[in-house]
Each structure stands twice: as structure tokens, then as C-alpha cells.
Design an enzyme around this catalytic site. Structure first.
Site, PDB file in Angstrom:
ATOM      1  N   PRO A   1       0.791  -1.240   0.000  1.00  0.00           N
ATOM      2  CA  PRO A   1       0.000   0.000   0.000  1.00  0.00           C
ATOM      3  C   PRO A   1       0.819   1.284   0.000  1.00  0.00           C
ATOM      4  CG  PRO A   1       0.210  -0.796   2.231  1.00  0.00           C
ATOM      5  CD  PRO A   1       0.968  -1.777   1.352  1.00  0.00           C
ATOM      6  N   GLU A   2       2.146   1.176  -0.035  1.00  0.00           N
ATOM      7  CA  GLU A   2       2.982   2.354   0.199  1.00  0.00           C
ATOM      8  C   GLU A   2       2.712   3.487  -0.792  1.00  0.00           C
ATOM      9  OE1 GLU A   2       5.414  -1.072   1.972  1.00  0.00           O
ATOM     10  OE2 GLU A   2       4.030  -0.750   0.299  1.00  0.00           O
ATOM     11  N   VAL A   3       2.623   3.168  -2.083  1.00  0.00           N
ATOM     12  CA  VAL A   3       2.420   4.230  -3.074  1.00  0.00           C
ATOM     13  C   VAL A   3       1.100   4.954  -2.817  1.00  0.00           C
ATOM     14  CG1 VAL A   3       2.048   4.682  -5.534  1.00  0.00           C
ATOM     15  CG2 VAL A   3       3.914   3.187  -4.810  1.00  0.00           C
TER      16      VAL A   3
ATOM     17  N   ILE B   1      -0.194   5.701  -0.092  1.00  0.00           N
ATOM     18  CA  ILE B   1      -0.100   6.653   1.015  1.00  0.00           C
ATOM     19  C   ILE B   1       1.061   7.632   0.841  1.00  0.00           C
ATOM     20  CG2 ILE B   1      -1.259   5.149   2.658  1.00  0.00           C
ATOM     21  CD1 ILE B   1       1.448   4.358   3.812  1.00  0.00           C
TER      22      ILE B   1
ATOM     23  N   TRP C   1       4.472   7.079  -0.816  1.00  0.00           N
ATOM     24  CA  TRP C   1       5.898   6.828  -1.039  1.00  0.00           C
ATOM     25  C   TRP C   1       6.147   5.441  -1.632  1.00  0.00           C
ATOM     26  CZ3 TRP C   1       4.587   8.084   4.269  1.00  0.00           C
ATOM     27  CH2 TRP C   1       4.326   6.959   5.074  1.00  0.00           C
TER      28      TRP C   1
END
Length: 250
Positions: free
Chosen positions: A130-132, A134, A136
Site C-alpha cells: 500500500p505504500e504508493v 499513502i 511513497w
């Protein structure tokens, strides 16, 4: 309770991430404890295979941002670099490591799981980077994604527009084995670990050693580059909003 619990089942050692109240998120102490336990088991002649799993509700939810709120962005980058080194080290152990993913494998938990030699998932497990979404890039472990699915599919999974279940993880090659109906991933992983543990340990170790550089590739350099991109991304508005929600001093 300790962050890591180790149990012996014959020649198989079961290493359980035990932070259920934090969804087994990766904190500073967990990295140190897990590194130590894996190294200890790798030196143990009676441990022929290792299963890595997590206490319910799932395998691992990624980095513990609530814990990291006590530091600043530079401290976060250092923590992520240490976690990256832990994940990379698995390929260079002599003992095979089987990941058992029940519940979920998210973010750093996703990448920690696929850094293991064999990955077993339940059909219903939730997989997601899920990083992208949120703000990054994942700060480490993308070489492991590329090694399993190739660069084009890895890029799509890293964008993380959608989560997927264990069936899709198995179809994609993210997971090697799908637990049968009515069976947990841990039960299925133990069966796979027992098969590996029954093989001659020197030949298993030499096979791991042969393939380690082919699997790991340029992982160390890739992790350094991803960490720098992560730090740069954290200056953008969406990422700043995420960091503020967790109380991180950006």
C-alpha cells in the site's frame, strides 16, 4: 510477551512474530530479535528447516509507524535499511526458510514473506503493497518482488492500486503453495518444511548458496536507491499527511 516465539517440531523450527496488538508490525526490537533468532537457528545442526509465521490476526502489517513516530524521517530511513538487511539475509542462510501467510501480508510484511525461500499462503489471505497509495515508494525489498514475478508485474504490484487474495498471489507466483480448503497456511508450510528438512542438509545448503546471488541479484544496491527515493517522496504533500497522521516528525 516476547516479540518472537520459537518452537521446535522435530527438525523444523517455527519462528512466530508475536505482536498481535500491533498486527505483527515491524519495529526496531523485532528486527533485532528476528535477525538474532534466524542466525542462531542457522548455526543449529538440529534445525534443518525454518517456518516463519505470525500470531493471529495475520503474518505482518509492515513497518510499525506508530513506534517510528518516536523518531524522525532520518531515523525511519535507518530503521528501513536495517529491515532491508534482515530480509536480504534470508537468501544467504544455509537453512531453508518457509513463510506461512495466514490473515494478511502487507507492505514490509509482504516483502518479508516473499524474501523467504518458499512461500505458503491461505486462499483468503490479503496481500497488498500500500505504500504508493499513502505517498511513497516501498523503501526496500523490491528486488524480491522482481525475482518472483518479473519487472513489469512487479511495477504493477508496487503501485498497489488493488489488494489481492492468496489465490491470486499463488497464480502470480508471489506464493509457491496454496493451502488446501480447511487447512491453515501454517499447517501447509509445516508440511513443506518437513519435506525440505528430510533432505540431506549439506545439499540443501549448497543449493541455497548457489541460487542466492541469482535470487538476490542487485538487492543491496536496489534497497539503497529505494531508501533514497522513499526519503524524497516523504517531502511531498500526500506523504506528509500520512506521516502527520502517525505523528512522525518529517
Amino acid at each position: 510477551m516476547p516479540d518472537i516465539v520459537v518452537e521446535r517440531k522435530g527438525t523444523v523450527a517455527v519462528v512466530t512474530i508475536n505482536r498481535p496488538r500491533r498486527r505483527n508490525a515491524i519495529g526496531v526490537q523485532l528486527v533485532q530479535d528476528l535477525s538474532r533468532e534466524l542466525s542462531h537457528l542457522d548455526d543449529d545442526a538440529d534445525a534443518h528447516a525454518i517456518v516463519l509465521t505470525g500470531t493471529a490476526p495475520g503474518f505482518c502489517a509492515g513497518s510499525d509507524l506508530k513506534e517510528l513516530a518516536e523518531t524522525d524521517l532520518a531515523g525511519m530511513c535507518v530503521h528501513e535499511a536495517h529491515t532491508a538487511a534482515l530480509a536480504r539475509s534470508i537468501a544467504f542462510l544455509s537453512t531453508p526458510v518457509v513463510a506461512a501467510v495466514d490473515g494478511f501480508a502487507l507492505g514490509g510484511g509482504f516483502v518479508l514473506a516473499i524474501s523467504c525461500d518458499v512461500v505458503v499462503t491461505s486462499a483468503e489471505a490479503r496481500w497488498h503493497l500500500p505504500e504508493v497509495t499513502i505517498g511513497w515508494i516501498p523503501p526496500w525489498g523490491l528486488q524480491a518482488v522482481v525475482a518472483r514475478v518479473g519487472p513489469v508485474a512487479a511495477r504493477r504490484l508496487t503501485w498497489g492500486a488493488e489488494a489481492f487474495d492468496g489465490r491470486e498471489a499463488h497464480r502470480l507466483g508471489i506464493a509457491d503453495h496454496l493451502a488446501a480448503a480447511g487447512e491453515t497456511a501454517l499447517e501447509a508450510a509445516l508440511r513443506q518444511a518437513e519435506l525440505l528438512a528430510a533432505l540431506p542438509p549439506p545439499a540443501v545448503a549448497s543449493t541455497k548458496q548457489f541460487y542466492a546471488p541469482l535470487v538476490a541479484g542487485t538487492a543491496e544496491a536496489s534497497d539503497v536507491w529505494a531508501n533514497r527515493l522513499f526519503a524524497a517522496d516523504c517531502g511531498h504533500p500526500v506523504a506528509q499527511g500520512t506521516l502527520r497522521r502517525f505523528g512522525v516528525k518529517a
